[in-house]
Design an enzyme around this catalytic site. Structure first.
Site, PDB file in Angstrom:
ATOM      1  N   CYS A 113     -44.330  32.978   0.244  1.00 21.88           N
ATOM      2  CA  CYS A 113     -44.366  32.923   1.714  1.00 21.88           C
ATOM      3  C   CYS A 113     -45.638  33.531   2.297  1.00 21.88           C
ATOM      4  O   CYS A 113     -45.911  33.386   3.486  1.00 21.88           O
ATOM      5  CB  CYS A 113     -43.151  33.634   2.289  1.00 21.88           C
ATOM      6  SG  CYS A 113     -41.647  33.043   1.544  1.00 21.88           S
ATOM      7  N   HIS A 258     -44.296  35.580   9.283  1.00 25.77           N
ATOM      8  CA  HIS A 258     -43.517  34.679   8.443  1.00 25.77           C
ATOM      9  C   HIS A 258     -42.094  34.643   8.999  1.00 25.77           C
ATOM     10  O   HIS A 258     -41.505  35.680   9.303  1.00 25.77           O
ATOM     11  CB  HIS A 258     -43.536  35.177   6.997  1.00 25.77           C
ATOM     12  CG  HIS A 258     -42.554  34.482   6.125  1.00 25.77           C
ATOM     13  ND1 HIS A 258     -42.425  33.109   6.122  1.00 25.77           N
ATOM     14  CD2 HIS A 258     -41.636  34.953   5.238  1.00 25.77           C
ATOM     15  CE1 HIS A 258     -41.478  32.776   5.265  1.00 25.77           C
ATOM     16  NE2 HIS A 258     -40.985  33.870   4.719  1.00 25.77           N
ATOM     17  N   ASN A 288     -36.365  29.220   7.290  1.00 25.23           N
ATOM     18  CA  ASN A 288     -37.490  29.814   6.567  1.00 25.23           C
ATOM     19  C   ASN A 288     -38.169  28.706   5.753  1.00 25.23           C
ATOM     20  O   ASN A 288     -37.589  28.214   4.785  1.00 25.23           O
ATOM     21  CB  ASN A 288     -36.953  30.927   5.666  1.00 25.23           C
ATOM     22  CG  ASN A 288     -38.021  31.558   4.789  1.00 25.23           C
ATOM     23  OD1 ASN A 288     -39.128  31.033   4.651  1.00 25.23           O
ATOM     24  ND2 ASN A 288     -37.691  32.679   4.174  1.00 25.23           N
TER      25      ASN A 288
HETATM   26  N1  ACO Z   1     -21.857  33.734   4.639  1.00 24.73           N
HETATM   27  C1  ACO Z   1     -20.854  34.646   4.643  1.00 24.73           C
HETATM   28  N2  ACO Z   1     -20.894  35.767   3.925  1.00 24.73           N
HETATM   29  C2  ACO Z   1     -21.967  35.967   3.142  1.00 24.73           C
HETATM   30  C3  ACO Z   1     -23.034  35.044   3.071  1.00 24.73           C
HETATM   31  C4  ACO Z   1     -22.933  33.892   3.865  1.00 24.73           C
HETATM   32  N3  ACO Z   1     -23.904  32.951   3.891  1.00 24.73           N
HETATM   33  N4  ACO Z   1     -23.967  35.516   2.218  1.00 24.73           N
HETATM   34  C5  ACO Z   1     -23.514  36.678   1.770  1.00 24.73           C
HETATM   35  N5  ACO Z   1     -22.306  36.953   2.315  1.00 24.73           N
HETATM   36  C6  ACO Z   1     -21.444  38.104   2.102  1.00 24.73           C
HETATM   37  C7  ACO Z   1     -21.698  38.765   0.768  1.00 24.73           C
HETATM   38  O1  ACO Z   1     -20.931  38.168  -0.255  1.00 24.73           O
HETATM   39  C8  ACO Z   1     -21.264  40.183   1.052  1.00 24.73           C
HETATM   40  O2  ACO Z   1     -19.858  40.220   0.988  1.00 24.73           O
HETATM   41  P1  ACO Z   1     -19.100  41.520   0.389  1.00 24.73           P
HETATM   42  O3  ACO Z   1     -19.509  42.663   1.280  1.00 24.73           O
HETATM   43  O4  ACO Z   1     -17.672  41.162   0.468  1.00 24.73           O
HETATM   44  O5  ACO Z   1     -19.632  41.680  -1.009  1.00 24.73           O
HETATM   45  C9  ACO Z   1     -21.643  40.415   2.501  1.00 24.73           C
HETATM   46  O6  ACO Z   1     -21.778  39.099   3.077  1.00 24.73           O
HETATM   47  C10 ACO Z   1     -22.946  41.173   2.640  1.00 24.73           C
HETATM   48  O7  ACO Z   1     -23.919  40.551   1.766  1.00 24.73           O
HETATM   49  P2  ACO Z   1     -25.425  40.971   1.788  1.00 24.73           P
HETATM   50  O8  ACO Z   1     -26.186  40.087   0.865  1.00 24.73           O
HETATM   51  O9  ACO Z   1     -25.502  42.450   1.554  1.00 24.73           O
HETATM   52  O10 ACO Z   1     -25.771  40.638   3.310  1.00 24.73           O
HETATM   53  P3  ACO Z   1     -26.994  41.083   4.168  1.00 24.73           P
HETATM   54  O11 ACO Z   1     -26.538  41.758   5.382  1.00 24.73           O
HETATM   55  O12 ACO Z   1     -28.049  41.783   3.352  1.00 24.73           O
HETATM   56  O13 ACO Z   1     -27.603  39.673   4.609  1.00 24.73           O
HETATM   57  C11 ACO Z   1     -29.416  38.226   4.004  1.00 24.73           C
HETATM   58  C12 ACO Z   1     -28.047  38.752   3.621  1.00 24.73           C
HETATM   59  C13 ACO Z   1     -29.274  37.465   5.323  1.00 24.73           C
HETATM   60  C14 ACO Z   1     -29.891  37.274   2.926  1.00 24.73           C
HETATM   61  C15 ACO Z   1     -30.363  39.409   4.202  1.00 24.73           C
HETATM   62  O14 ACO Z   1     -30.296  40.284   3.097  1.00 24.73           O
HETATM   63  C16 ACO Z   1     -31.771  38.967   4.374  1.00 24.73           C
HETATM   64  O15 ACO Z   1     -32.113  38.290   5.326  1.00 24.73           O
HETATM   65  N6  ACO Z   1     -32.657  39.395   3.463  1.00 24.73           N
HETATM   66  C17 ACO Z   1     -34.042  39.023   3.492  1.00 24.73           C
HETATM   67  C18 ACO Z   1     -34.162  37.711   2.846  1.00 24.73           C
HETATM   68  C19 ACO Z   1     -35.456  37.054   3.152  1.00 24.73           C
HETATM   69  O16 ACO Z   1     -35.939  37.156   4.239  1.00 24.73           O
HETATM   70  N7  ACO Z   1     -35.936  36.355   2.151  1.00 24.73           N
HETATM   71  C20 ACO Z   1     -37.067  35.594   2.254  1.00 24.73           C
HETATM   72  C21 ACO Z   1     -38.355  36.380   2.345  1.00 24.73           C
HETATM   73  S1  ACO Z   1     -39.585  35.810   1.388  1.00 24.73           S
HETATM   74  C22 ACO Z   1     -39.507  34.196   1.366  1.00 24.73           C
HETATM   75  O17 ACO Z   1     -39.433  33.612   2.401  1.00 24.73           O
HETATM   76  C23 ACO Z   1     -39.507  33.447   0.060  1.00 24.73           C
END
Ligand code: ACO
Length: 389
Positions: A113, A258, A288
């Site tokens: 990215c 980004h 994204n």
């Molecule tokens: N829908 C519903 N529930 C979900 C989903 C979903 N799509 N995805 C995960 N969950 C659940 C998980 O199973 C977990 O459940 P549990 O507590 O029962 O175990 C709960 O939600 C929390 O999961 P986390 O992964 O800890 O959720 P988080 O609040 O961290 O959000 C997310 C996840 C949105 C992916 C976040 O971590 C994020 O945005 N991270 C950055 C990712 C990013 O930006 N990546 C790209 C950057 S670089 C590039 O572009 C290549």
């Protein structure tokens, strides 16, 4: 000293819209969860006939029209992508052929990215040395082809698209004034996409196995860790590049980050003290798009009237590698800038049709030439072993 000015910009998003509700009909998620955690409502998905190269071509063609320069004036094409159709030929070489940019060198750049900002820096350096006058820098991705559509932690995040800028060398101060590039390979396993031929992946070690311990050819991500990494490096990058450009933070008019997640940018805004109103976001409808996200957002910012001549804009990228990078750009409209003429776009499209026909003709003439010449026969002396020592 040659300054690299952005004189053209263009983007292309595939027509098909995929909403959160549509994803929720396939995996266990819902619009509310996706929107509140990421700010994403929908994303675009490429159709079967589209590739990173065709998306990149569409964006580049629009950028060339805006710059009002002919493809033959382009010296360099760089495509930042993680989703090329081939390792080689590069996506950039395909774009070179589609455009008929017969005088351009072409290569792809892989920095996930952060790729577009890395590529912008490479082209700026080439212009600075005088070896290149006009360059096209493109970010293009078909992320939909490298997602595990059953993995709700990743499939909700990404979309397809391309954005491009045309850079031109000038002695007028302005344009890309400073950039930074960073990497931390020790965090490579936090966000990874194996190449097809690396499956299974013995050379890289167990940390590259996906979280459930299997190998796969789709994106694997440890979301929380990536979130923490981004929230730390983005403010640092903005401060570093502003210092290099000799700007105070309050002299920054717009930040085009980004487009990964609105919450990441909200935390960046709080940390660095730049109000959210100065960050341009389009993740809501584009998702994204990895290396394509910054140039697409830039084009939408210009269309929305968010950039005025002489504004100071910062691009900041972060992602797989881990990599992160930033560029400080003084958005100067060069006095020599020409406006596209009536029907110019249509005339150019005709030329691109001719360019594709010309590429086909070249392929045929190569095949005919090869048939007429026959298979190359080994040198008789070598065959007899006379040259052996
Ligand atoms: N829908 C519903 N529930 C979900 C989903 C979903 N799509 N995805 C995960 N969950 C659940 C998980 O199973 C977990 O459940 P549990 O507590 O029962 O175990 C709960 O939600 C929390 O999961 P986390 O992964 O800890 O959720 P988080 O609040 O961290 O959000 C997310 C996840 C949105 C992916 C976040 O971590 C994020 O945005 N991270 C950055 C990712 C990013 O930006 N990546 C790209 C950057 S670089 C590039 O572009 C290549």
């Amino acid at each position: 000293m040659k300054y690299a000015h952005i004189i053209g910009w263009g983007h292309y998003l595939p027509k098909q819209i995929l909403t959160n509700d549509e994803i929720a009909s396939e995996v266990d998620t819902n619009h509310e969860w996706i929107f509140t955690r990421t700010g994403i409502s929908s994303r675009r998905i490429a159709d079967k006939s589209e590739t990173a190269a065709t998306l990149a071509f569409e964006a580049a063609a629009r950028a060339l029209t805006r710059a009002n320069i002919h493809p033959s004036e382009v010296d360099l094409i760089i495509v930042a992508t993680s989703t090329p159709e081939y390792i080689f030929p590069s996506t950039a070489s395909q774009v070179q052929s589609y455009l008929g940019a017969e005088n351009a060198g072409a290569f792809d750049l892989s920095a996930a990215c952060s790729g577009f900002v890395y590529a912008l820096d490479m082209a700026t350096q080439a212009i600075g040395t005088g070896s290149v006058r006009n360059a096209i820098v493109i970010g293009a991705e078909v992320m939909s082809r490298v997602l595990d559509w059953k993995d709700r932690g990743t499939c909700i995040l990404f979309g397809d698209g391309a954005g491009a800028v045309v850079l031109q060398g000038s002695s007028i101060p302005g344009g890309v004034l400073a950039s930074t590039m960073h990497a931390d390979g020790s965090g490579g396993n936090l966000l990874s996409l194996p190449a097809v031929y690396h499956n299974p992946i013995p050379a890289l070690g167990e940390e590259f196995l996906s979280q459930n311990g299997t190998t796969k050819n789709t994106i694997d991500m440890q979301g929380r860790q990536v979130f923490r990494f981004a929230s730390r490096v983005v403010p640092e990058s903005i401060m570093e590049v502003a210092e290099k450009a000799n700007w105070n933070l309050d002299e920054i008019d717009l930040v085009v980050p980004h487009q990964a997640n609105v919450r990441i940018i909200e935390s960046v805004s709080k940390k660095i003290g730049i109000p959210m109103s100065k960050f341009f976001m389009n993740v809501n409808h584009a998702g994204n798009t990895s290396a394509a996200s910054i140039p697409i957002a830039l084009c939408e910012a210009v269309d929305a009237g968010r950039l005025r001549p002489n504004d100071n804009v910062v691009f900041v990228g972060f992602g797989g590698g881990l990599t992160w990078s930033a560029a400080a750009v003084n958005w100067l409209v060069l006095p020599s800038e020409k406006q596209p003429r009536f029907l110019d776009h249509e005339w150019r499209r005709m030329r691109y049709v001719f360019a594709r026909q010309r590429a086909k003709l070249r392929q045929w003439s190569r095949q005919i030439g090869a048939r007429l010449a026959g298979s190359p026969t080994p040198d008789a002396s070598l065959k007899d072993g006379k040259n052996k020592k």
